[in-house]
Design an enzyme around this catalytic site. Structure first.
Site, mmCIF file in Angstrom:
data_model
loop_
_atom_site.group_PDB
_atom_site.id
_atom_site.type_symbol
_atom_site.label_atom_id
_atom_site.label_comp_id
_atom_site.label_asym_id
_atom_site.label_seq_id
_atom_site.Cartn_x
_atom_site.Cartn_y
_atom_site.Cartn_z
ATOM 1 N N PRO A 70 0.639 44.343 -43.790
ATOM 2 C CA PRO A 70 0.576 45.209 -42.610
ATOM 3 C C PRO A 70 -0.699 44.943 -41.809
ATOM 4 O O PRO A 70 -1.783 44.802 -42.380
ATOM 5 C CB PRO A 70 0.584 46.617 -43.202
ATOM 6 C CG PRO A 70 1.216 46.466 -44.544
ATOM 7 C CD PRO A 70 0.790 45.118 -45.032
ATOM 8 N N GLU A 71 -0.541 44.857 -40.501
ATOM 9 C CA GLU A 71 -1.687 44.665 -39.621
ATOM 10 C C GLU A 71 -1.956 45.966 -38.875
ATOM 11 O O GLU A 71 -1.355 46.998 -39.175
ATOM 12 C CB GLU A 71 -1.413 43.500 -38.669
ATOM 13 C CG GLU A 71 -1.143 42.179 -39.398
ATOM 14 C CD GLU A 71 -0.861 41.019 -38.461
ATOM 15 O OE1 GLU A 71 -1.366 41.030 -37.316
ATOM 16 O OE2 GLU A 71 -0.128 40.085 -38.869
#
Length: 285
Positions: A2-3
């Site tokens: 996840p960014e």
């Protein structure tokens, strides 16, 4: 992994789901996830009885603001949170459960087991590792063109790995670095010191707009990402470069190319993003 947009979406969802809930007790089934304190029993004891006041984000980290402390959580590759009723079956790979006084539970599930959790006194988390190593927040008003230029320009490193350096810009990862570079028409193997002032301005604008659009779409569900309510992000349907190897560039029609830059799969348009003065020597696929 996840960014920023995915973590921001998780933060917003969890604020709706668990803010104001009181932790009655904590169960830890995989102690190595707990980094600080280095004793899972102490971790559980410190959190018991505390209320979740708010959840914030710093880079790719979640910050659970409690009565007496801050819980810092990193999802790493596939960590996810979900709110459940206590009577619901516990899924495999659930490693931490926060039991609330109202009979619900916030469960942390992590198939890859790379996630981390730290507890700090209020304020100390921002002055201590890992948060004190983070660079500019790209969605913060302080992320001005001047601040970005000061942090990133003049280096001889290639621009793609520079954008992935969390001490320069916090929260950018492989997906959104590719998207921002495509939007700003900059080849991922250009060196930072080769960019013109106009190219830096385009990149600065592209980072902000790409991340804002991704947050609005709830992030990108490329592999297993879902928010705290089990919902997928939708930004993957708006991607212009990442994951589109061989597909026509939406700007010029040239097939998107994939190369390896600093060990990371990297997607770009060879026409819109030329490597000056010649085309890339990368590993095309």
């Amino acid at each position: 992994m996840p960014e920023l947009p995915e973590v921001e979406t998780v933060k917003r969802t969890l604020n709706q789901l668990v803010t104001g809930k009181t932790i009655s007790r904590v169960s830890v089934f995989l102690p190595r996830i707990i980094i600080r304190p280095d004793d899972a029993e102490v971790f559980c004891a410190e959190l018991s009885g505390q209320k979740i006041r708010q959840i914030e984000r710093r880079g790719k980290f979640l910050r659970f603001l409690l009565d007496d402390s801050v819980l810092v959580s990193h999802l790493r590759m596939e960590g996810r949170y979900g709110l459940y009723r206590a009577e619901e079956p516990v899924e495999k790979h659930t490693h931490v459960i926060f039991h609330f006084a109202d009979g619900t539970e916030l469960r942390y599930r992590d198939v890859r087991q790379f996630g981390t959790m730290h507890i700090f006194p209020h304020g100390e988390d921002l002055r201590s590792a890992p948060l004190n190593r983070l660079g500019l927040e790209p969605l913060d008003p302080a992320f001005t063109f001047e601040a970005f230029l000061e942090a990133a320009s003049g280096r001889t490193t290639r621009i793609k790995p520079l954008l992935l350096n969390q001490s320069v810009v916090a929260g950018l990862g492989n997906i959104y670095a590719d998207e921002a570079l495509h939007a700003s028409r900059i080849h991922p193997e250009r060196t930072a010191d080769s960019l013109t002032s106009e190219e830096w301005r385009r990149l600065h604008r592209a980072i902000i707009s790409t991340l804002q659009d991704a947050v609005e779409a709830g992030g990108s569900s490329i592999k297993s990402y879902v928010n705290g309510q089990g919902e997928m992000g939708m930004f993957q349907y708006q991607l212009k470069a990442y994951g589109r190897t061989g597909e026509p560039c939406e700007t010029c029609g040239t097939p998107i190319r994939k190369i390896t830059v600093a060990g990371r799969g990297t997607h770009y348009c060879p026409r819109c993003q030329p490597l000056k003065p010649a085309e890339s020597p990368g590993q095309a696929s």
